[in-house]
Design a protein around this motif. Structure first.
Motif, PDB file in Angstrom:
ATOM      1  N   ASN A   1       0.599  -1.112   0.077  1.00 46.30           N
ATOM      2  CA  ASN A   1       0.046   0.543   0.157  1.00 46.30           C
ATOM      3  C   ASN A   1       0.891   1.315   0.248  1.00 46.30           C
ATOM      4  OD1 ASN A   1      -1.643   2.143   0.448  1.00 46.30           O
ATOM      5  ND2 ASN A   1      -2.516   1.138   1.815  1.00 46.30           N
ATOM      6  N   PRO A   2       1.480   1.639  -0.980  1.00 52.24           N
ATOM      7  CA  PRO A   2       2.176   2.833  -1.195  1.00 52.24           C
ATOM      8  C   PRO A   2       1.363   4.309  -1.003  1.00 52.24           C
ATOM      9  CG  PRO A   2       1.012   2.529  -3.995  1.00 52.24           C
ATOM     10  CD  PRO A   2       0.699   1.578  -2.442  1.00 52.24           C
ATOM     11  N   LEU A   3       0.332   4.001  -0.693  1.00 48.44           N
ATOM     12  CA  LEU A   3       0.130   5.966  -0.065  1.00 48.44           C
ATOM     13  C   LEU A   3       0.487   5.508   1.630  1.00 48.44           C
ATOM     14  CD1 LEU A   3      -4.126   6.204   0.207  1.00 48.44           C
ATOM     15  CD2 LEU A   3      -2.177   7.425  -1.080  1.00 48.44           C
ATOM     16  N   LEU A   4       0.940   4.561   2.552  1.00 52.15           N
ATOM     17  CA  LEU A   4       1.261   4.266   3.387  1.00 52.15           C
ATOM     18  C   LEU A   4       2.791   4.571   3.206  1.00 52.15           C
ATOM     19  CD1 LEU A   4       0.146   0.997   5.342  1.00 52.15           C
ATOM     20  CD2 LEU A   4      -1.166   3.141   4.623  1.00 52.15           C
ATOM     21  N   ARG A   5       3.549   4.839   2.590  1.00 42.93           N
ATOM     22  CA  ARG A   5       5.150   4.908   2.942  1.00 42.93           C
ATOM     23  C   ARG A   5       5.195   6.296   2.294  1.00 42.93           C
ATOM     24  NH1 ARG A   5       8.645   8.010   1.291  1.00 42.93           N
ATOM     25  NH2 ARG A   5      10.781   7.944   1.460  1.00 42.93           N
ATOM     26  N   LEU A   6       4.057   7.325   1.339  1.00 42.24           N
ATOM     27  CA  LEU A   6       3.925   7.791   0.352  1.00 42.24           C
ATOM     28  C   LEU A   6       3.911   9.032   2.242  1.00 42.24           C
ATOM     29  CD1 LEU A   6       4.403  10.940  -1.229  1.00 42.24           C
ATOM     30  CD2 LEU A   6       1.822   9.981  -2.013  1.00 42.24           C
ATOM     31  N   ALA A   7       2.832   8.914   2.779  1.00 45.22           N
ATOM     32  CA  ALA A   7       2.962   9.647   4.329  1.00 45.22           C
ATOM     33  C   ALA A   7       3.474   9.680   4.970  1.00 45.22           C
ATOM     34  CB  ALA A   7       1.056   9.281   5.485  1.00 45.22           C
ATOM     35  N   TRP A   8       5.352   9.210   4.896  1.00 41.75           N
ATOM     36  CA  TRP A   8       6.335   9.282   5.901  1.00 41.75           C
ATOM     37  C   TRP A   8       7.092   9.698   5.066  1.00 41.75           C
ATOM     38  CZ3 TRP A   8       7.109   9.282  10.775  1.00 41.75           C
ATOM     39  CH2 TRP A   8       6.149   7.669  11.234  1.00 41.75           C
ATOM     40  N   SER A   9       6.578  10.050   3.189  1.00 45.04           N
ATOM     41  CA  SER A   9       7.570  11.331   2.897  1.00 45.04           C
ATOM     42  C   SER A   9       7.677  12.496   3.593  1.00 45.04           C
ATOM     43  CB  SER A   9       7.030  11.374   1.543  1.00 45.04           C
ATOM     44  OG  SER A   9       7.145  10.626   0.678  1.00 45.04           O
ATOM     45  N   GLU A  10       9.387  13.168   3.425  1.00 42.23           N
ATOM     46  CA  GLU A  10       9.074  14.868   3.258  1.00 42.23           C
ATOM     47  C   GLU A  10       8.695  16.080   2.125  1.00 42.23           C
ATOM     48  OE1 GLU A  10      13.229  17.579   4.891  1.00 42.23           O
ATOM     49  OE2 GLU A  10      13.651  16.068   3.374  1.00 42.23           O
ATOM     50  N   PHE A  11       7.697  16.590   2.856  1.00 39.58           N
ATOM     51  CA  PHE A  11       7.203  17.416   1.592  1.00 39.58           C
ATOM     52  C   PHE A  11       7.554  19.038   1.477  1.00 39.58           C
ATOM     53  CE2 PHE A  11       3.698  14.457   2.726  1.00 39.58           C
ATOM     54  CZ  PHE A  11       3.653  13.708   1.296  1.00 39.58           C
TER      55      PHE A  11
END
Length: 386
Positions: free
Chosen positions: A86-96
């Motif tokens: 579920n890539p959304l879970l990893r994207l939510a940990w990203s530095e934006f």
């Protein structure tokens, strides 16, 4: 599946900042940049999706939930495996970051994920569709912090009249329990009582046994609130609730007898930490409002377009997702409003606060580099030196 998604320019906050405090500050105040359609990235005709509102609100919600988690539920091998699914879970940990490189990477990642979600059957990329999808049930919501029920219910034969109970086989279907952990409420009665009624002794004709289901005391309680046309429950009534989890104490010499705690001993207080105002059929936006555990609204930057002051919890005929966390042990005694007044310079203050966070993080990085340099210097001495 992970190879479909490129997070090279979106570093993981858990790797950048291993400690919880800097993670929490960034998760709370750093939002995804405003989406714009990527060009020349290999998306064919009809594959480009313009409305990323649902995905962006999910990202904001995930980051808020992450900031309330204990460190052991933020990163481990099982969590990384789920993030691969579920890539959304990893994207939510990203530095934006707001840089050109990061913004372009955020746009590409969202577009790739939107394409992926549609490919597994999510034609409507609304918040509710994504957040309560089978994909979420099989990944994020199957984890202990999100499960409403204790993993090991007690059971006894249907005809039993004694107080001896067996520990049952436990949570054989975490994804199924994840779906059952969502409380659906039509606004009738007291929400705390509705949740409390999910716990207790229930009989199963299929197994010919009685089961005692108790409260897991999770990190979060999820509620899908369908406000009625009239006599709706507003923020004042829903900002704090009490849940009786029918928790028990072992008793007797063999430890198999139990005593269910009385309501006044077994009840716990839960506070509202997030509200999602779900879109209606003709609308194309979900809206989000977040709170700290002491009831203070978390004000988002103006650049984050999906949070505003023009709506209230409990609007007639509206639907919402409510997220509760356990109330702090010390009552602050402060009765804060649903929406805080925005001072004229609040955007400047948010930027100043963000700059302070960045300065603290930069200092942490310098200290880390200095420590590594010192360690490297000591190890570079000749082995024969004294």
């Amino acid at each position: 599946m992970a190879s479909q998604f490129n997070f090279t320019s979106l570093p993981d906050l858990r790797t950048l900042h291993p400690r919880e405090v800097p993670q929490n500050n960034i998760l709370m105040y750093q939002m995804p940049t405003l989406y714009s359609r990527p060009h020349g990235d290999g998306f064919g005709p009809g594959e480009v999706i313009d409305n990323m509102n649902g995905i962006d609100v999910v990202l904001c919600a995930l980051r808020h939930l992450y900031s309330h988690l204990d460190s052991k539920f933020r990163d481990n091998a099982e969590i990384r495996e789920m993030e691969a699914k579920n890539p959304l879970l990893r994207l939510a940990w990203s530095e934006f970051k707001q840089s050109v490189t990061s913004t372009a990477a955020q746009n590409r990642a969202r577009q790739s994920i939107a394409k992926f979600l549609r490919g597994i059957g999510m034609a409507n990329l609304s918040y509710l569709t994504i957040a309560e999808s089978r994909l979420m049930h099989e990944t994020l919501l199957r984890q202990e912090p999100y499960q409403l029920f204790d993993a090991h219910p007690l059971s006894q034969p249907m005809e039993a009249t004694d107080n001896n109970w067996d520990i049952d086989d436990g949570r054989r279907d975490p994804a199924g329990i994840a779906a059952e952990s969502l409380v659906t409420w039509d606004g009738l009665g007291d929400l705390g009582d509705v949740i409390s009624d999910k716990f207790g002794i229930f009989a199963s004709d299929e197994t010919n046994r009685k089961y005692l289901w108790t409260f897991n005391l999770p990190a979060f309680v999820r509620v899908h609130y369908r406000a009625p046309i009239s006599n709706t429950s507003s923020f004042a009534k829903l900002k704090e609730i009490k849940i009786d989890g029918k928790c028990y104490q072992p008793c007797g010499k063999d430890g198999k007898s139990i005593r269910i705690r009385p309501r006044e001993q077994g009840s716990t207080s839960w506070v509202l930490i997030m509200v999602i105002r779900l879109r209606k059929g003709y609308e194309d936006q979900d809206l989000i409002r977040r709170y700290t555990v002491d009831g203070r609204e978390v004000i988002n930057p103006v650049s984050f377009a999906y949070s505003n002051v023009d709506w209230k919890l409990g609007e007639s005929g509206r639907q919402y997702m409510l997220y509760y966390a356990m109330a702090p042990s010390v009552d602050t005694g402060v009765n804060l409003p649903e929406v805080l007044l925005r001072p004229k310079d609040y955007e400047k203050k948010i930027k100043m606060y963000s700059d302070c966070i960045n300065a603290a993080i930069a200092l942490e990085e310098e200290e880390k580099k200095a420590a590594e340099k010192a360690a490297g210097g000591s190890s570079s001495q000749p082995s024969g030196s004294t």
